[in-house]
Design a protein around this motif. Structure first.
Motif, mmCIF file in Angstrom:
data_model
loop_
_atom_site.group_PDB
_atom_site.id
_atom_site.type_symbol
_atom_site.label_atom_id
_atom_site.label_comp_id
_atom_site.label_asym_id
_atom_site.label_seq_id
_atom_site.Cartn_x
_atom_site.Cartn_y
_atom_site.Cartn_z
ATOM 1 N N UNK A 84 6.085 -7.717 -4.824
ATOM 2 C CA UNK A 84 6.369 -6.987 -6.028
ATOM 3 C C UNK A 84 6.175 -5.488 -6.184
ATOM 4 N N UNK A 85 5.525 -5.047 -5.004
ATOM 5 C CA UNK A 85 5.334 -3.661 -4.953
ATOM 6 C C UNK A 85 4.121 -3.759 -3.900
ATOM 7 N N UNK A 86 5.426 -3.265 -2.571
ATOM 8 C CA UNK A 86 4.809 -3.941 -0.950
ATOM 9 C C UNK A 86 3.986 -2.399 -0.835
ATOM 10 N N UNK A 87 3.692 -1.323 -1.329
ATOM 11 C CA UNK A 87 2.985 0.335 -1.041
ATOM 12 C C UNK A 87 3.678 0.905 -2.239
ATOM 13 N N UNK A 88 2.158 1.636 -2.183
ATOM 14 C CA UNK A 88 2.221 2.923 -3.030
ATOM 15 C C UNK A 88 1.324 3.581 -2.524
ATOM 16 N N UNK A 89 0.890 4.608 -2.223
ATOM 17 C CA UNK A 89 -0.285 5.422 -2.145
ATOM 18 C C UNK A 89 -1.170 5.485 -3.743
ATOM 19 N N UNK A 323 -8.972 11.280 2.174
ATOM 20 C CA UNK A 323 -8.567 9.759 1.860
ATOM 21 C C UNK A 323 -7.720 9.551 2.692
ATOM 22 N N UNK A 324 -6.952 8.258 2.585
ATOM 23 C CA UNK A 324 -6.051 7.881 2.756
ATOM 24 C C UNK A 324 -4.939 6.910 2.786
ATOM 25 N N UNK A 325 -3.963 7.092 3.754
ATOM 26 C CA UNK A 325 -2.254 6.437 3.738
ATOM 27 C C UNK A 325 -3.049 5.134 2.571
ATOM 28 N N UNK A 326 -3.259 4.219 3.889
ATOM 29 C CA UNK A 326 -3.489 2.568 3.024
ATOM 30 C C UNK A 326 -4.629 2.736 2.173
ATOM 31 N N UNK A 327 -5.502 3.998 2.313
ATOM 32 C CA UNK A 327 -6.138 2.855 1.349
ATOM 33 C C UNK A 327 -6.124 2.148 -0.275
ATOM 34 N N UNK A 328 -6.601 1.378 -0.987
ATOM 35 C CA UNK A 328 -6.841 1.104 -2.212
ATOM 36 C C UNK A 328 -4.757 -0.177 -1.716
ATOM 37 N N UNK A 329 -4.657 -0.260 -0.072
ATOM 38 C CA UNK A 329 -2.697 -0.688 -0.371
ATOM 39 C C UNK A 329 -2.640 -1.658 -0.640
ATOM 40 N N UNK A 330 -1.375 -1.670 -1.620
ATOM 41 C CA UNK A 330 -1.374 -3.574 -2.757
ATOM 42 C C UNK A 330 -1.241 -4.422 -2.740
ATOM 43 N N UNK A 331 -0.978 -4.665 -1.140
ATOM 44 C CA UNK A 331 -1.434 -6.013 -0.613
ATOM 45 C C UNK A 331 -2.811 -6.146 -0.450
ATOM 46 N N UNK A 332 -3.479 -5.100 0.245
ATOM 47 C CA UNK A 332 -5.136 -6.126 0.791
ATOM 48 C C UNK A 332 -5.280 -5.801 -0.716
ATOM 49 N N UNK A 333 -5.172 -5.174 -1.723
ATOM 50 C CA UNK A 333 -5.649 -5.471 -2.697
ATOM 51 C C UNK A 333 -5.434 -6.782 -3.543
ATOM 52 N N UNK A 334 -4.257 -7.308 -3.460
ATOM 53 C CA UNK A 334 -4.008 -8.164 -3.981
ATOM 54 C C UNK A 334 -4.329 -9.518 -3.643
#
Length: 461
Positions: A84-89, A323-334
């Motif tokens: 659905x959404x692999x990545x967005x900052x 901040x961090x590029x992958x902070x709150x990453x969509x996949x990790x949050x899911x």
């Protein structure tokens, strides 16, 4: 020498690991003539190596795999989100899963801890907390408050700031000079208490008062924050004495010092509560967390911050330039949201509360061994301290630690089917923190393996 560079999959993984994989906190030379243990699969509370041998995961990976291995539900959550959404900052933008997870964490966090700053791991969360503490004090008229107080032998991470807060000189020496302003106080290991070792309440007051003394020595106008784990990991699972955190909270309030609860290990059920501070009845200003938030199925961390600390950044022109590029990453949050669903549906926190006493009592059977001096901890998080003499609490020499812990115990426990940690960053300890789904059969399995290996270790002293 380069081992098989054929990328077809038909390769010597151990040899390839020696050639190319720089393992963390690992003495790489130890694998010059020995195979690299390579874990290929996990199921429930157990893991399997590339030869199919089964081991009890006595450390939940690295205090991480709370819901157990092989959870298809968590893999499916990652798969669905990546499509659905692999990545967005989250740099000036939001995405739904980060918003949902922030709201859920804020709901569970105590007090007014309602603002969630996502990272990709625990060390980054600690780094975030120190930087935020410094800037908060600058914005509220106290620009000289930059120092932090933490405990001896405590581990808080590897970034330069987090490493400065860490109280393990051996880990810091190769990288000095580090960030200035990090000061240490005694920890809560009552087994080796320098005072009040027979009175937990008095010892807790004494240990907390050492924080006040350090703040006064440095000057309250210079101290920004105190960083404490609910149960200190390094050194072997030091729980807080009664009243300790209540006194620390009073001290921090008195001197306008922020209290950071470093829960990278202790959050998400390790102690039987979603946050470790809940177990001991205190409300910090910041919670740092990571590991168990996703049960390790995808990396994420966070600093959960009180509204009071966030207020200067929610008004006017001030920005937290961090901040961090992958902070709150969509996949990790899911995955984290799905993991929290499992916690609620299966009652994992209550399972820990219902079984922690049985786990502790099972491990305390080992106290009949001459090499076992103390068994301590909380929830599903225990340390077994090893000694040469139970009566005097005499510990190992440096040579004995090298020979017994690294030369024998670590390898022997693994060969006997138990993955855990033998550690001498403080006094020699073995740590156990299995997945939160563990039951009495797991406790008995761990105790049986430990008994056999520790009995043999005693003969080698």
């Amino acid at each position: 020498m380069t081992h098989n560079k054929d990328l077809s999959g038909n390769k010597d993984l151990s040899g390839t690991a020696r050639d190319h994989l720089w393992m963390h906190f690992t003495r790489m030379s130890s694998y010059e003539k020995a195979p690299v243990p390579t874990i290929a699969r996990g199921e429930g509370t157990h893991i399997y190596d590339t030869d199919g041998k089964r081991y009890l995961d006595g450390l939940a990976g690295l205090f991480v795999v709370q819901a157990g291995h092989g959870r298809a539900e968590l893999a499916e959550a990652a798969h669905k989100q990546a499509q659905e959404l692999a990545f967005f900052p989250i740099w000036s933008y939001a995405h739904p899963k980060a918003v949902e997870l922030a709201e859920r964490l804020a709901h569970h966090a105590p007090g007014d801890l309602n603002k969630v700053f996502f990272t990709t791991g625990g060390g980054e969360a600690v780094e975030t907390a120190w930087k935020l503490a410094k800037q908060f004090h600058k914005l509220t008229g106290n620009p000289g408050k930059y120092k932090v107080v933490s405990r001896n032998v405590a581990y808080h991470g590897t970034p330069h700031g987090a490493l400065s807060i860490t109280g393990l000189p051996g880990l810091k020496a190769p990288f000095e000079p580090l960030v200035p302003g990090a000061h240490k106080v005694p920890n809560t290991n009552i087994y080796r208490a320098p005072a009040h070792g027979d009175d937990p309440v008095a010892f807790g007051r004494w240990a907390a008062d050492q924080i006040e003394q350090q703040i006064l020595f440095e000057g309250p106008e210079t101290v920004a924050a105190v960083f404490l784990e609910p149960v200190q990991n390094a050194g072997g699972c030091f729980p807080p004495p009664p009243g300790y955190f209540q006194r620390v909270r009073e001290i921090c309030d008195q001197y306008d010092v922020l209290l950071v609860s470093d829960e990278v290990i202790c959050a998400f059920g390790r102690l039987g509560t979603l946050f470790g501070c809940d177990k001991f009845g205190y409300v910090p200003d910041i919670i740092t967390c990571a590991k168990g938030m996703t049960s390790g199925y995808s990396p994420i961390g966070a600093a959960i911050v009180s509204d009071r600390l966030a207020e200067p950044f929610w008004k006017g022109d001030d920005t937290f330039l961090h901040g961090y590029t992958f902070g709150g990453h969509p996949v990790s949050a899911a995955v984290a949201l799905a993991n929290l669903d499992i916690f609620e549906r299966e009652g994992l926190n209550q399972h820990v509360l219902d079984n922690e006493s049985a786990f502790l009592e099972t491990l305390r059977r080992l106290l009949d061994l001459p090499i076992v001096g103390d068994v301590r901890g909380n929830g599903f998080f225990y340390g077994i301290e090893l000694v040469k003499d139970k009566a005097t609490k005499e510990t190992f020499t440096e040579e004995e630690s090298e020979r017994i812990l690294y030369g024998f115990l670590s390898k022997a426990l693994f060969e006997a089917g138990l993955y855990c940690r033998a550690d001498d960053r403080g006094d020699p300890v073995i740590q156990l923190a299995p997945p939160l789904i563990a039951d009495q059969s797991v406790f008995d399995e761990a105790e049986g393996i430990l008994r056999g290996v520790l009995t043999e270790a005693w003969t080698k002293l």
